[in-house]
Design a protein around this motif. Structure first.
Motif, PDB file in Angstrom:
ATOM      1  N   PRO A  83     -14.536 -10.282   4.143  1.00 14.29           N
ATOM      2  CA  PRO A  83     -13.857 -11.513   3.672  1.00 14.29           C
ATOM      3  C   PRO A  83     -13.089 -11.320   2.371  1.00 14.29           C
ATOM      4  O   PRO A  83     -12.092 -12.002   2.129  1.00 14.29           O
ATOM      5  CB  PRO A  83     -15.021 -12.501   3.479  1.00 14.29           C
ATOM      6  N   LEU A  84     -13.550 -10.394   1.534  1.00 16.28           N
ATOM      7  CA  LEU A  84     -12.842 -10.146   0.275  1.00 16.28           C
ATOM      8  C   LEU A  84     -11.457  -9.562   0.523  1.00 16.28           C
ATOM      9  O   LEU A  84     -10.580  -9.637  -0.345  1.00 16.28           O
ATOM     10  CB  LEU A  84     -13.657  -9.198  -0.605  1.00 16.28           C
ATOM     11  N   LEU A  85     -11.258  -8.976   1.708  1.00 17.67           N
ATOM     12  CA  LEU A  85      -9.975  -8.364   2.033  1.00 17.67           C
ATOM     13  C   LEU A  85      -9.120  -9.266   2.910  1.00 17.67           C
ATOM     14  O   LEU A  85      -7.930  -9.438   2.655  1.00 17.67           O
ATOM     15  CB  LEU A  85     -10.192  -7.011   2.718  1.00 17.67           C
ATOM     16  N   PHE A  86      -9.706  -9.859   3.986  1.00 12.51           N
ATOM     17  CA  PHE A  86      -8.835 -10.653   4.847  1.00 12.51           C
ATOM     18  C   PHE A  86      -8.462 -11.982   4.210  1.00 12.51           C
ATOM     19  O   PHE A  86      -7.582 -12.684   4.702  1.00 12.51           O
ATOM     20  CB  PHE A  86      -9.398 -10.817   6.265  1.00 12.51           C
ATOM     21  N   ASN A  87      -9.106 -12.327   3.077  1.00  9.69           N
ATOM     22  CA  ASN A  87      -8.679 -13.499   2.310  1.00  9.69           C
ATOM     23  C   ASN A  87      -7.756 -13.120   1.152  1.00  9.69           C
ATOM     24  O   ASN A  87      -7.398 -13.975   0.345  1.00  9.69           O
ATOM     25  CB  ASN A  87      -9.891 -14.255   1.773  1.00  9.69           C
TER      26      ASN A  87
ATOM     27  N   SER B 226      -3.666 -15.004   2.455  1.00 10.03           N
ATOM     28  CA  SER B 226      -4.687 -14.690   3.450  1.00 10.03           C
ATOM     29  C   SER B 226      -4.060 -14.668   4.831  1.00 10.03           C
ATOM     30  O   SER B 226      -3.353 -15.601   5.213  1.00 10.03           O
ATOM     31  CB  SER B 226      -5.803 -15.743   3.387  1.00 10.03           C
ATOM     32  N   ILE B 227      -4.318 -13.594   5.598  1.00 13.12           N
ATOM     33  CA  ILE B 227      -3.760 -13.513   6.956  1.00 13.12           C
ATOM     34  C   ILE B 227      -4.846 -13.253   7.994  1.00 13.12           C
ATOM     35  O   ILE B 227      -4.532 -13.026   9.161  1.00 13.12           O
ATOM     36  CB  ILE B 227      -2.667 -12.428   7.055  1.00 13.12           C
ATOM     37  N   GLY B 228      -6.100 -13.287   7.606  1.00 17.84           N
ATOM     38  CA  GLY B 228      -7.184 -13.131   8.563  1.00 17.84           C
ATOM     39  C   GLY B 228      -7.446 -11.687   8.955  1.00 17.84           C
ATOM     40  O   GLY B 228      -6.654 -10.778   8.669  1.00 17.84           O
ATOM     41  N   ALA B 229      -8.580 -11.479   9.623  1.00 17.59           N
ATOM     42  CA  ALA B 229      -8.999 -10.126   9.996  1.00 17.59           C
ATOM     43  C   ALA B 229      -8.032  -9.477  10.978  1.00 17.59           C
ATOM     44  O   ALA B 229      -7.654  -8.313  10.820  1.00 17.59           O
ATOM     45  CB  ALA B 229     -10.413 -10.170  10.586  1.00 17.59           C
ATOM     46  N   ALA B 230      -7.625 -10.225  12.011  1.00 15.35           N
ATOM     47  CA  ALA B 230      -6.701  -9.665  12.991  1.00 15.35           C
ATOM     48  C   ALA B 230      -5.352  -9.342  12.348  1.00 15.35           C
ATOM     49  O   ALA B 230      -4.711  -8.339  12.677  1.00 15.35           O
ATOM     50  CB  ALA B 230      -6.512 -10.634  14.155  1.00 15.35           C
TER      51      ALA B 230
ATOM     52  N   PHE C   6       7.202 -16.467   4.312  1.00 14.53           N
ATOM     53  CA  PHE C   6       7.104 -15.280   5.146  1.00 14.53           C
ATOM     54  C   PHE C   6       6.615 -14.100   4.303  1.00 14.53           C
ATOM     55  O   PHE C   6       6.925 -14.005   3.111  1.00 14.53           O
ATOM     56  CB  PHE C   6       8.458 -14.936   5.760  1.00 14.53           C
ATOM     57  N   ILE C   7       5.878 -13.221   4.926  1.00 12.02           N
ATOM     58  CA  ILE C   7       5.479 -11.962   4.303  1.00 12.02           C
ATOM     59  C   ILE C   7       6.431 -10.883   4.810  1.00 12.02           C
ATOM     60  O   ILE C   7       6.685 -10.781   6.021  1.00 12.02           O
ATOM     61  CB  ILE C   7       4.027 -11.613   4.650  1.00 12.02           C
ATOM     62  N   VAL C   8       6.972 -10.108   3.891  1.00  7.01           N
ATOM     63  CA  VAL C   8       7.946  -9.068   4.236  1.00  7.01           C
ATOM     64  C   VAL C   8       7.390  -7.707   3.833  1.00  7.01           C
ATOM     65  O   VAL C   8       6.982  -7.508   2.686  1.00  7.01           O
ATOM     66  CB  VAL C   8       9.295  -9.314   3.536  1.00  7.01           C
ATOM     67  N   ILE C   9       7.371  -6.793   4.790  1.00  2.00           N
ATOM     68  CA  ILE C   9       6.943  -5.411   4.529  1.00  2.00           C
ATOM     69  C   ILE C   9       8.109  -4.493   4.851  1.00  2.00           C
ATOM     70  O   ILE C   9       8.617  -4.484   5.984  1.00  2.00           O
ATOM     71  CB  ILE C   9       5.724  -5.026   5.383  1.00  2.00           C
TER      72      ILE C   9
ATOM     73  N   PRO D 248       5.464 -14.878   9.553  1.00  2.00           N
ATOM     74  CA  PRO D 248       5.096 -16.097   8.829  1.00  2.00           C
ATOM     75  C   PRO D 248       3.729 -16.011   8.184  1.00  2.00           C
ATOM     76  O   PRO D 248       2.794 -15.438   8.752  1.00  2.00           O
ATOM     77  CB  PRO D 248       5.125 -17.168   9.928  1.00  2.00           C
ATOM     78  N   HIS D 249       3.631 -16.575   6.997  1.00  2.00           N
ATOM     79  CA  HIS D 249       2.347 -16.663   6.315  1.00  2.00           C
ATOM     80  C   HIS D 249       1.649 -17.930   6.768  1.00  2.00           C
ATOM     81  O   HIS D 249       2.077 -19.040   6.457  1.00  2.00           O
ATOM     82  CB  HIS D 249       2.531 -16.714   4.780  1.00  2.00           C
ATOM     83  N   GLN D 250       0.574 -17.744   7.509  1.00  2.00           N
ATOM     84  CA  GLN D 250      -0.209 -18.875   7.996  1.00  2.00           C
ATOM     85  C   GLN D 250      -1.607 -18.755   7.410  1.00  2.00           C
ATOM     86  O   GLN D 250      -2.413 -17.953   7.883  1.00  2.00           O
ATOM     87  CB  GLN D 250      -0.255 -18.876   9.538  1.00  2.00           C
ATOM     88  N   PRO D 251      -1.913 -19.505   6.345  1.00  3.78           N
ATOM     89  CA  PRO D 251      -3.210 -19.371   5.655  1.00  3.78           C
ATOM     90  C   PRO D 251      -4.379 -19.488   6.627  1.00  3.78           C
ATOM     91  O   PRO D 251      -4.393 -20.342   7.515  1.00  3.78           O
ATOM     92  CB  PRO D 251      -3.187 -20.523   4.665  1.00  3.78           C
ATOM     93  N   THR D 252      -5.357 -18.613   6.445  1.00  9.31           N
ATOM     94  CA  THR D 252      -6.554 -18.625   7.278  1.00  9.31           C
ATOM     95  C   THR D 252      -7.548 -19.655   6.738  1.00  9.31           C
ATOM     96  O   THR D 252      -7.816 -19.673   5.532  1.00  9.31           O
ATOM     97  CB  THR D 252      -7.218 -17.235   7.267  1.00  9.31           C
ATOM     98  N   PRO D 253      -8.118 -20.516   7.599  1.00  4.72           N
ATOM     99  CA  PRO D 253      -9.124 -21.484   7.123  1.00  4.72           C
ATOM    100  C   PRO D 253     -10.297 -20.775   6.466  1.00  4.72           C
ATOM    101  O   PRO D 253     -10.744 -19.748   6.953  1.00  4.72           O
ATOM    102  CB  PRO D 253      -9.561 -22.185   8.417  1.00  4.72           C
TER     103      PRO D 253
END
Length: 219
Positions: free
Chosen positions: A78-82, A117-121, A161-164, A213-218
């Motif tokens: 959680p410290l990473l996917f958040n 935050s983009i979640g584990a997946a 949006f997140i851009v890489i 798109p950046h979709q915040p994880t609950p």
């Protein structure tokens, strides 16, 4: 009392949504494990039983499988996917020895707020995209230097949006065969993130731009 009851109902609803999100992400990650690590190890077993015992090929397959397992473990933290910035810092450490073996000089520029935050997946797909792009640059574009830049982009209608961007100094896309060298995997990762992938190639190198798109994880 009515307000308290409404608050409790709202909290329960949020808890259910969080559980559904976590369950869905676990399912996606298990599918990735089956398709990725499971597929590679199954192929390796088949080749060994057929008498193919090339030590270098076996070592490469096992190294890739171990790396992906580490990615999966990290993505569930959680410290990473958040916190995407923290997750990228961990990825940088994970890739250090591998990048050295590929004879790449790698530079990073990450400009992200701490609450992205983009979640584990999502973390798994970002990890997979970056590692695949680096492998392509080293093995097929003959690159020596690669730069990775990550930032947020906000549109006029306030969508985020997140851009890489991953740029190398290799031979350029013009000298590569279209559809090969793991390019399909890059586009697949972009699709899983709900984003778009653009490629800008020239004789002096290649630049990939992944935008999703950046979709915040609950939480």
């Amino acid at each position: 009392e009515r307000q308290q009851a409404l608050n409790r109902a709202h909290d329960k609803l949020l808890a259910v949504e969080r559980e559904q999100t976590i369950s869905a992400e676990r399912h996606r990650i298990m599918q990735d494990m089956h398709d990725g690590v499971g597929g590679r190890l199954s192929t390796l077993v088949t080749r060994l039983r057929s008498g193919h015992t090339d030590p270098a090929a076996i070592a490469t397959t096992l190294e890739h499988s171990l790396q992906e397992l580490r990615f999966i473990i990290d993505s569930l933290n959680p410290l990473l996917f958040n916190n995407l910035a923290a997750a990228l810092g961990t990825l940088r450490e994970r890739l250090s020895a591998w990048v050295t073996n590929l004879k790449l000089t790698l530079t990073w520029r990450v400009d992200l707020p701490e609450d992205v935050s983009i979640g584990a997946a999502g973390i798994m797909n970002v990890y997979g995209f970056i590692s695949e792009a680096l492998a392509n640059a080293a093995r097929h574009a003959n690159a020596q230097r690669v730069g990775i830049a990550v930032h947020m982009d906000t549109t006029n209608d306030l969508r985020q949006f997140i851009v890489i961007e991953i740029a190398d100094d290799g031979i350029g896309m013009a000298k590569k065969t279209a559809g090969g060298y793991g390019l399909n995997n890059l586009y697949a990762r972009a699709e899983k993130l709900g984003g778009t992938l653009k490629e800008q190639g020239a004789s002096s190198g290649t630049c990939w731009q992944l935008r999703f798109p950046h979709q915040p994880t609950p939480r």
